[in-house]
Design an enzyme around this catalytic site. Structure first.
Site, short mmCIF file in Angstrom:
data_model
loop_
_atom_site.label_atom_id
_atom_site.label_comp_id
_atom_site.label_asym_id
_atom_site.label_seq_id
_atom_site.Cartn_x
_atom_site.Cartn_y
_atom_site.Cartn_z
N SER A 68 0.84 -1.20 0.00
CA SER A 68 0.00 0.00 0.00
C SER A 68 0.88 1.25 0.00
O SER A 68 2.04 1.20 0.38
CB SER A 68 -0.90 0.01 1.24
OG SER A 68 -1.61 -1.21 1.35
N SER A 70 1.96 5.34 -1.79
CA SER A 70 2.21 6.04 -3.05
C SER A 70 3.26 5.36 -3.91
O SER A 70 3.16 5.35 -5.15
CB SER A 70 2.64 7.49 -2.76
OG SER A 70 3.79 7.52 -1.91
N THR A 71 4.30 4.78 -3.32
CA THR A 71 5.36 4.15 -4.10
C THR A 71 4.86 2.89 -4.80
O THR A 71 5.31 2.55 -5.90
CB THR A 71 6.57 3.81 -3.21
OG1 THR A 71 6.93 4.98 -2.46
CG2 THR A 71 7.76 3.38 -4.04
N GLY A 125 5.99 -0.56 0.57
CA GLY A 125 6.76 0.62 0.91
C GLY A 125 7.12 0.64 2.39
O GLY A 125 6.86 -0.32 3.11
N ASP A 127 7.89 3.69 5.84
CA ASP A 127 8.05 5.06 6.30
C ASP A 127 9.50 5.36 6.66
O ASP A 127 9.95 6.49 6.55
CB ASP A 127 7.15 5.31 7.53
CG ASP A 127 5.68 5.10 7.20
OD1 ASP A 127 5.24 5.59 6.15
OD2 ASP A 127 4.98 4.44 7.99
N GLY A 138 3.03 1.79 8.47
CA GLY A 138 1.74 2.06 9.07
C GLY A 138 1.29 3.50 8.98
O GLY A 138 0.23 3.85 9.49
N GLU A 146 -0.61 -5.47 5.95
CA GLU A 146 0.72 -5.46 5.34
C GLU A 146 1.64 -6.47 6.01
O GLU A 146 2.39 -7.19 5.33
CB GLU A 146 1.32 -4.05 5.43
CG GLU A 146 0.66 -3.04 4.51
CD GLU A 146 1.15 -1.62 4.73
OE1 GLU A 146 0.92 -0.78 3.85
OE2 GLU A 146 1.74 -1.35 5.80
N LYS A 164 13.91 7.81 3.12
CA LYS A 164 13.56 6.79 4.11
C LYS A 164 14.77 5.97 4.57
O LYS A 164 14.63 5.11 5.44
CB LYS A 164 12.50 5.85 3.52
CG LYS A 164 11.32 6.55 2.82
CD LYS A 164 10.54 7.43 3.76
CE LYS A 164 9.40 8.15 3.06
NZ LYS A 164 8.38 7.25 2.51
#
Length: 298
Positions: A68, A70-71, A125, A127, A138, A146, A164
């Protein structure tokens, strides 16, 4: 076009009474241009990391986990492109409502863990990723699904932009560790986390609705804001949190990611492999590449 943009500024410069206005105009233009350039660089990095990971790890006849965020959008776009060009036969397992939509909108084969409990690879992805490839995930609220999908995959591969990539968790990500909790237990869990670990465990509030964020599972999220100057044993922290009654899961992914692809603003990709890997646990794509190389050499 240059004359159109410069003329108003030049006129302002020659009118002393308007010089503060001109300065303000130039500052605003500079901020906007810098911000746009930053966003373009981040997008370039995300796309480069996602494309490279898909190229390296996706093979025909695989069951793959779709993460999940944007990447992952760029990863799905590349998967779709390869399916069309190479006629790949893939089954895609979603980690969220967003991932399910991406799979269906691109006419990929949608699967489920009920039918496919063992996955070849999951791409997602993060964070933040530290030197050990321990992750904070998360931020988008999908941590439980995930982690379940990642745990079912032989290879868990992470894609992210270079922001990141950190030595220590909490360096750039200041929104803490996500904790999905049963709604009736959020207050006791909040107090227990703060007592056991220090810091603050804040209930995540929604930005587009009144009240808290509600996950795909109907639960709430606490964000544990920790002291980033301290050194933590993240495996122990994860265990401590998950043993509190009412906690569903945390956004700490410890010793799960085998590789991370970091994309830079200029479109280059840096990869890092988990230091705890052995020859038996290294990503399957590595073994595949070695086998092909050995075949060519003979």
């Amino acid at each position: 076009m240059c004359r159109v943009l410069i003329s108003p500024v030049r006129n302002l410069l020659f009118r002393s009474c308007d010089r503060p206005l001109c300065l303000s105009y130039l500052i605003r233009m500079g901020k906007r241009s810098f911000s746009e350039a930053m966003e373009d660089g981040i997008t370039t990095g995300k796309r480069a990391a996602a494309v490279q990971a898909v190229n390296d790890h996706i093979r025909d006849n695989q069951v793959i986990g779709i993460g999940s965020g944007s990447t992952i959008v760029f990863a799905v776009e590349r998967i779709v492109q390869r399916v069309k060009e190479e006629k790949l036969n893939l089954v895609c397992i979603p980690t969220s409502f967003q991932a399910k939509q991406l799979i269906q909108e691109h006419d990929l084969v949608l699967g489920s863990l009920e039918r496919h409990s063992e996955l070849d690879v999951a791409i997602d992805g993060a964070d933040e990723a530290d030197a050990n490839l321990d992750l904070i995930k998360g931020g988008g609220g999908c941590l439980t699904q995930e982690k379940i999908v990642a745990s079912c995959a032989r290879d868990f591969i992470v894609v992210a932009d270079s922001r990141k990539d950190v030595d220590k968790l909490g360096t750039t990500w200041k929104r803490g560790v996500s904790i999905e909790v049963i709604p009736l237990a959020y207050k006791p869990i909040k107090l227990k986390v703060e007592k056991l670990l220090g810091g603050l465990a804040n209930l995540r509030m929604a930005s587009k609705k009144a009240g808290p964020v509600v996950t795909d599972n109907g639960n709430l999220i606490l964000d544990w804001i920790f002291d980033e100057t301290k050194t933590y044993d993240w495996e122990k922290i994860n265990f401590t949190i998950t043993t509190i009654p009412g906690v569903v899961e945390t956004g700490l992914f410890v010793k799960m990611a085998k590789m991370v692809y970091f994309g830079t603003p200029d479109g280059k990709v840096k990869t890092r492999t988990a230091p705890w890997l052995t020859l038996d646990t290294e990503p399957s794509a590595h073994k595949h590449d070695k086998t092909e190389a050995n075949g060519r050499s003979t």
